[in-house]
Design a protein around this motif. Structure first.
Motif, PDB file in Angstrom:
ATOM      1  N   GLU A  15      12.775  19.130  46.159  1.00 37.05           N
ATOM      2  CA  GLU A  15      14.108  19.669  45.863  1.00 37.05           C
ATOM      3  C   GLU A  15      14.397  20.909  46.711  1.00 37.05           C
TER       4      GLU A  15
ATOM      5  N   LEU B 100      10.317   9.361  39.086  1.00 34.28           N
ATOM      6  CA  LEU B 100      10.415  10.808  38.869  1.00 34.28           C
ATOM      7  C   LEU B 100       9.390  11.280  37.845  1.00 34.28           C
ATOM      8  N   GLU B 101       9.110  10.443  36.862  1.00 33.75           N
ATOM      9  CA  GLU B 101       8.125  10.792  35.840  1.00 33.75           C
ATOM     10  C   GLU B 101       6.690  10.724  36.380  1.00 33.75           C
TER      11      GLU B 101
ATOM     12  N   ILE C 139       7.952  17.458  42.863  1.00 26.93           N
ATOM     13  CA  ILE C 139       9.399  17.276  42.748  1.00 26.93           C
ATOM     14  C   ILE C 139      10.118  18.561  43.154  1.00 26.93           C
ATOM     15  N   LYS C 140       9.607  19.690  42.707  1.00 23.75           N
ATOM     16  CA  LYS C 140      10.250  20.971  43.024  1.00 23.75           C
ATOM     17  C   LYS C 140      10.173  21.266  44.522  1.00 23.75           C
TER      18      LYS C 140
ATOM     19  N   PRO D 251       4.054  14.503  40.211  1.00 21.46           N
ATOM     20  CA  PRO D 251       3.827  15.830  39.622  1.00 21.46           C
ATOM     21  C   PRO D 251       5.089  16.682  39.714  1.00 21.46           C
ATOM     22  N   GLU D 252       5.337  17.453  38.678  1.00 25.63           N
ATOM     23  CA  GLU D 252       6.541  18.290  38.635  1.00 25.63           C
ATOM     24  C   GLU D 252       6.586  19.244  39.830  1.00 25.63           C
ATOM     25  N   GLY D 253       5.425  19.746  40.219  1.00 27.35           N
ATOM     26  CA  GLY D 253       5.380  20.659  41.353  1.00 27.35           C
ATOM     27  C   GLY D 253       5.851  20.008  42.644  1.00 27.35           C
TER      28      GLY D 253
END
Length: 425
Positions: free
Chosen positions: A80, A68-69, A76-77, A72-74
């Motif tokens: 989701e 998860l780390e 992951i979103k 990229p956060e984008g």
């Protein structure tokens, strides 16, 4: 690629691969070894086929957190949001248990119970398929399955792709193991020291995985034996040739045996799509695979009428069907057989693969004639409920006994009549 008249017949080459004798024998040997040796066989075959020596099969919580780390956060979103769409769609499929109580006191009904455990196979090797995780795990989770196990072959570093682990975390997978191939199917079906057996196995894989699923069916349930991916596009003169060509190639790049077919009422569109496919192929990273699939299993057919085109599509029963016509909703009503239908110019097939919400695990090889996409019902079982009243027993016992004797089953008849005899005494 020759453009053909539909009147000459839609001669689609499909590949129903039952494997060779050697492949089937290899799969049986692997399954036997897993059943007899458990984890030792899993570790041995993982080293043999995946070239990695594992000391532990289970993915740790730390590995999941690390994945998860790393993403990229984008991204992951996006995953989701896709998971939310998939969950929302499958929530609408849920059905409840029901009972029907008659005035006589008899109660009939159906009890719906989620499976205790499900195993999800996720292909590995050179590619990662987080979408496959979401599409298999989420409907199981919605159905109420408590234990959702994922298996997937590790890379040379002994790890699973970060995207696959992230998807598993998002989808609610409870246990993850680094094992693939026929040996993983054996572990799910029979159980080992580390991997407890499951009730059902879902998910795609190579020929060895498909053959293994076929072998273990009966010990466990399976979703289907999936063939190469398919797309059919039904179009008229209003369709955009660029869109059609791009969508045909979106399936052709999957596999050299993938099938991409255009059925159209417009000769002009047919010519334009043929040219577009050839042009778009040139810049595809997976050009060699897509070109081979298009040449061997692709086709462009021109129909005299839309009725003729629809009849051909129903005969074909494709996994994916796109309808790009001026009256797409009306045409959709005439389609009887397709795994998923994508209606209109902006409903490109990858929208369903990744994001819209309906499941992308679909029937292939013409099996859309009698089967459905993976859904919540696949992860629940139904149990009939019968509570017969004294009144209905007295009224119907003679009929039931007569039916039993018609079949030569005297004990059946006496079991019913015993209730009447008890009352008369």
């Amino acid at each position: 690629m020759e453009i053909k008249s539909l009147q000459s017949g839609l001669s689609l080459k499909r590949t129903v691969d039952g494997g060779t004798d050697a492949q089937r024998e290899a799969v049986r040997k692997i399954l036997q070894d897993v059943a007899a040796e458990g984890d030792r066989a899993l570790i041995r075959y993982t080293e043999k086929f995946d070239q990695v020596a594992l000391s532990s099969l289970k993915v740790t919580k730390e590995e999941i957190e690390e994945s998860l780390e790393r993403l990229p956060e984008g991204m992951i979103k996006i995953m989701e949001e896709a998971a939310g769409n998939i969950r929302s769609y499958h929530e609408k499929q849920k059905q409840n248990s029901w009972v029907d109580l008659a005035a006589s006191g008899t109660m009939l009904g159906q009890k719906r119970t989620p499976l205790d455990s499900v195993g999800i196979y996720v292909p590995g090797g050179t590619a990662a398929y987080p979408s496959s995780v979401l599409m298999n795990a989420i409907p199981a989770h919605v159905a109420g399955v408590e234990r959702i196990v994922m298996v997937s072959p590790p890379g040379k570093d002994g790890k699973l792709p970060a995207s696959v682990l992230a998807a598993a975390s998002i989808a609610g997978v409870t246990d993850i193991y680094k094992v693939g191939g026929a040996q993983a199917i054996g572990a799910l079906a029979y159980g080992t020291e580390t991997i407890a057996k499951v009730d059902k196995i879902t998910g795609p894989g190579n020929i060895y995985v498909a053959l293994a699923k076929r072998e273990v069916y009966g010990d466990v349930d399976i979703d289907m034996i999936a063939g190469p991916s398919e797309i059919a596009v039904l179009a008229d003169e209003t369709a955009d040739a660029r869109y059609v060509a791009a969508d045909l190639l979106s399936q052709a790049e999957h596999d050299a045996r993938a099938c991409s077919v255009l059925v159209t009422t417009s000769r002009e569109l047919a010519e334009q799509v043929k040219a577009e496919v050839e042009m778009q192929l040139e810049s595809l990273p997976r050009k060699e695979i897509a070109a081979s699939a298009w040449e061997e299993f692709g086709g462009i057919y021109v129909a005299e009428t839309m009725e003729e085109a629809v009849a051909a599509i129903n005969e074909l029963s494709p996994e994916h069907l796109e309808i790009q016509t001026k009256d797409a909703m009306n045409v959709t009503g005439a389609i009887k057989h397709a795994g998923a239908i994508f209606i209109g110019a902006y409903s490109s097939e990858p929208v369903g693969d990744y994001f819209a919400g309906p499941n992308h695990v679909l029937p292939t090889n013409g099996t859309a004639r009698f089967s459905s996409p993976l859904n919540v019902d696949d992860f629940q079982k139904k149990t009939s409920l019968i509570m017969y009243s004294k009144e209905d027993m007295e009224r119907n016992a003679a009929k039931i006994a007569a039916f039993a004797r018609l079949e030569g089953l005297e004990a059946h008849a006496r079991a019913v009549e015993a209730r009447l005899k008890e009352e008369s005494e």
